[in-house]
Motif scaffolding. Structure first.
Motif, short mmCIF file in Angstrom:
data_model
loop_
_atom_site.label_atom_id
_atom_site.label_comp_id
_atom_site.label_asym_id
_atom_site.label_seq_id
_atom_site.Cartn_x
_atom_site.Cartn_y
_atom_site.Cartn_z
N SER A 137 0.96 -1.34 0.34
CA SER A 137 -0.44 0.13 0.38
C SER A 137 0.86 1.13 -0.21
CB SER A 137 -0.68 0.22 1.42
OG SER A 137 -1.72 -0.95 1.18
N GLY A 138 0.48 1.75 -1.33
CA GLY A 138 1.70 3.61 -1.32
C GLY A 138 2.55 3.14 -1.65
N LEU A 139 3.95 1.99 -1.23
CA LEU A 139 4.94 2.44 -1.88
C LEU A 139 5.43 2.37 -2.82
CD1 LEU A 139 5.30 -0.26 1.23
CD2 LEU A 139 6.75 1.73 1.30
N GLY A 140 5.00 2.61 -3.99
CA GLY A 140 4.02 2.75 -5.25
C GLY A 140 6.06 3.30 -5.45
N SER A 141 6.67 4.54 -4.29
CA SER A 141 8.18 4.88 -5.21
C SER A 141 9.04 4.51 -5.58
CB SER A 141 8.38 6.25 -3.95
OG SER A 141 8.16 5.29 -2.72
N LEU A 142 8.93 3.01 -4.28
CA LEU A 142 10.37 1.78 -4.44
C LEU A 142 10.80 1.62 -6.06
CD1 LEU A 142 8.81 -0.78 -2.15
CD2 LEU A 142 10.45 0.77 -1.76
N ASN A 168 4.71 -3.81 2.95
CA ASN A 168 3.83 -3.83 3.81
C ASN A 168 3.20 -2.43 4.47
OD1 ASN A 168 3.57 -4.27 6.08
ND2 ASN A 168 3.50 -6.30 5.15
N ALA A 169 1.97 -1.70 4.71
CA ALA A 169 1.41 -1.17 5.52
C ALA A 169 1.68 -1.41 7.11
CB ALA A 169 0.78 0.39 5.13
N SER A 170 1.57 -0.87 7.67
CA SER A 170 0.81 -1.19 8.78
C SER A 170 0.71 -0.51 10.01
CB SER A 170 2.09 -2.81 9.62
OG SER A 170 3.05 -2.00 10.26
N GLY A 171 0.09 -1.77 10.90
CA GLY A 171 -0.66 -0.11 12.50
C GLY A 171 0.17 -0.67 13.36
N GLY A 212 1.61 -3.26 -6.64
CA GLY A 212 0.21 -3.37 -6.07
C GLY A 212 -0.30 -5.21 -5.56
N ARG A 213 -0.47 -5.92 -4.37
CA ARG A 213 -1.06 -7.20 -4.71
C ARG A 213 -2.34 -6.90 -4.58
NH1 ARG A 213 1.36 -6.07 0.24
NH2 ARG A 213 2.69 -7.65 0.35
N VAL A 214 -3.16 -8.39 -4.51
CA VAL A 214 -4.47 -8.23 -3.82
C VAL A 214 -4.61 -8.61 -2.28
CG1 VAL A 214 -5.00 -8.55 -5.98
CG2 VAL A 214 -4.52 -10.59 -4.76
N HIS A 215 -5.62 -8.49 -1.72
CA HIS A 215 -5.76 -8.86 -0.49
C HIS A 215 -7.05 -9.78 -0.33
CE1 HIS A 215 -3.91 -4.75 -0.39
NE2 HIS A 215 -3.93 -5.14 0.66
N TYR A 216 -7.12 -10.34 0.39
CA TYR A 216 -8.15 -12.06 0.97
C TYR A 216 -9.74 -11.10 1.23
CZ TYR A 216 -10.40 -14.90 3.65
OH TYR A 216 -10.97 -16.47 4.16
#
Ligand code: HPA
Length: 263
Positions: free
Chosen positions: A24-29, A106-109, A74-78
């Motif tokens: 999520s949101g990490l496209g600048s990689l 990934n992005a995490s809380g 980009g990935r797909v999620h469950y």
């Protein structure tokens, strides 16, 4: 699967050694990548398509730090309604392309209240709370009883920590807890996760890591902590994307240095 195999045959020429899954949101990689070819997921047979904001859907072949790399932007999620087999198609494809190492982001809380938005967590282990489905469910043979000790390769972690330390970037090791989502957690759930030893929580990665280990692929897991509800009181998807975007730039340079030395 046969059609997919044939499709990938045309791409074997890129000989990717590493696969990078961009969360999520990490496209600048992708900013520092010398790109050879970009293929939208919709052109890949049997490949699921992401429906979430902040997730592009493309497979990118290129060079980073002189290594041949395939990126899954980009990935797909469950929680999108896909099965775990579909969620982990990126790893199947990586294996079919001959990839030996996986960098999964990934992005995490924050579950650990001492983790702050913008922190990078080097995943040292995980807790799987995505009950119900598993990418290896229904797999034939005894190989499905896959070992998950040291799933997040200790040598990779050592290399990554050393690089971060040298660059003066604060990277902490911790445990990632995966939930099905799509709702964010209650305080009671976060307290529960904290008690069972988690540091961060997210809605991805674990299925991919399980399949990668099954297929003999080594794993480096990186998480961008985008929110801490203990401090901020609540979390929104737009905040996740905003913080991840900043995190992506730091991660990108660290991943470049990692690839220079990792095998
Ligand atoms: N919870 C679950 N998944 C997440 C979060 C969160 O707080 N932030 C980013 N992904």
């Amino acid at each position: 699967m046969e059609e997919l195999r044939e499709f990938l045959m045309k791409l074997n020429k890129y000989e990717p050694e590493f696969s990078v899954v961009i969360g999520s949101g990490l496209g600048s990689l992708l900013e520092n990548v010398d790109i050879s070819e970009t293929i939208p997921y919709k052109e890949i047979p049997d490949f699921p398509i992401s429906t979430v904001m902040g997730h592009k859907g493309e497979m990118v072949f290129g060079k980073l730090a002189n290594k041949n790399v395939v990126f899954f932007n980009g990935r797909v999620h469950y929680y999108e309604g896909y099965s775990m087999k579909e969620v982990t198609m990126n790893i199947r494809v990586s294996s079919m392309l001959g990839v030996k190492g996986l960098i999964v982001s990934n992005a995490s809380g924050a579950v650990n209240p001492l983790l702050y938005p913008g922190d990078i967590l080097l995943i040292k282990d995980h807790i799987n709370l995505m009950f119900g489905d598993n990418p290896l469910r229904g797999e034939k043979g005894n190989e499905k009883f896959v070992n998950m000790i040291d799933a997040y390769d200790s040598e990779y972690r050592k290399i990554f920590s050393k690089i971060a330390h040298k660059k003066g970037i604060n990277v902490r090791e911790g445990v990632y807890c995966a939930v099905p989502g799509p709702n964010f957690e209650t305080f009671a759930e976060l307290n529960f996760m904290s008690r069972i030893g988690a540091d961060a929580v997210g809605m991805s990665t674990v299925p991919e890591v399980i399949l990668a280990r099954f297929l003999g692929i080594r794993v480096l897991g990186l998480s961008c902590v985008t929110d801490n509800v203990f401090i901020e009181g609540l979390v929104t998807h737009s905040q996740v994307l905003e913080v991840a975007d900043k995190c992506g730039k730091t991660l990108s340079s660290l991943i470049g240095n990692f690839l220079e030395v990792a095998k």
